[in-house]
Scaffold this active site. Sequence first.
Site, PDB file in Angstrom:
ATOM      1  N   LEU A   1     -40.906  81.498  43.297  1.00  0.00           N
ATOM      2  CA  LEU A   1     -41.817  82.664  43.441  1.00  0.00           C
ATOM      3  C   LEU A   1     -41.238  83.891  43.976  1.00  0.00           C
ATOM      4  CD1 LEU A   1     -44.555  83.844  43.396  1.00  0.00           C
ATOM      5  CD2 LEU A   1     -45.276  82.757  45.518  1.00  0.00           C
TER       6      LEU A   1
ATOM      7  N   TYR B   1     -48.439  67.755  54.202  1.00  0.00           N
ATOM      8  CA  TYR B   1     -48.306  69.045  53.610  1.00  0.00           C
ATOM      9  C   TYR B   1     -49.391  70.145  53.831  1.00  0.00           C
ATOM     10  CZ  TYR B   1     -47.283  72.939  50.025  1.00  0.00           C
ATOM     11  OH  TYR B   1     -47.199  74.116  49.391  1.00  0.00           O
TER      12      TYR B   1
END
Length: 304
Positions: free
Chosen positions: A25, A139
């Site tokens: 990204l 996470y």
Amino acid sequence: MSPISPGGRAGEGGRVLVTGAAGMLGTAVVAGLAGGAASDVLAFGRDRLDLRYLDGVRDTVRREKPDTVINCAAWTAVDDAETREIDALAVNGSGVLALAEVCAEVGARLVHVSTDYVFDGRAETPYDEDAPTAPISAYGRTKLAGERAVLEVLPETGYVVRTAWLYGAGGRNFVHTMIGLERSHDTVKAVDDQIGQPTWTGDLAARLVELARADAPPGVYHGTASGEATWYDLAREVFTLLGADPGRVLPTGRATFARPAARPAYSVLGHGRWAEAGMPPLRHWRDALRAAWPSMIAAAGGRA
């Protein structure tokens, strides 16, 4: 990755610092900024700005004095986080808190990338931006900690952009995997009982750049493609674009690919807040995949 300054014409974006700039990204964000109106783009990969080292985070932002920070840095090893949650939290939680605090100190806006994993996946309709969070993995818990840090420390200048199912030319991802498997396997299996929104880094990067420049309300936004799909749907679309028979993709359940970390079974995100910012939601995932296709094929080494 060394900091770079494309040195474009001065514009609305001012001085923009990108963390995680060497990732899938981050590279798309840097490219989008370099081709736009930002006067100064500072791209820092993990070798130059590691969120685990809080003093380094603070020193870098104080020295560079950006107008905006776009945080693409994260611990993204979802399964490893199950046994290394403290390590993941150091990046996704404590590191983001330090980044938010120093942004407040220098007067910088912070655009922070988060995830659909902050939800439990038990919904049956899209999660809106204010839906209750309930992560089911380490996470997800660490990413939620980062979200809270941004929103609490920067209530007027903090932006949390949740995304999901990312793919792009700058890194390994499901689309690249399917391109490779089509070349090497007669049939492939893909999960058909997990629903989300395949999202192209090019589209998300463009929206992050818009937020860096726009006078948009602070808070949570959902940076995912419109529509919804299973991994099976996405795999079939990849085969179709390759000119291959999508019937070679066989449906299977999540249990076939059991992993240490639980994944949300349903992580379709709603996009209502974009209207408040005067921006449309990201385009439909099929349209985005077609737009991304030339770059995905080039990154995969061309059509076999």
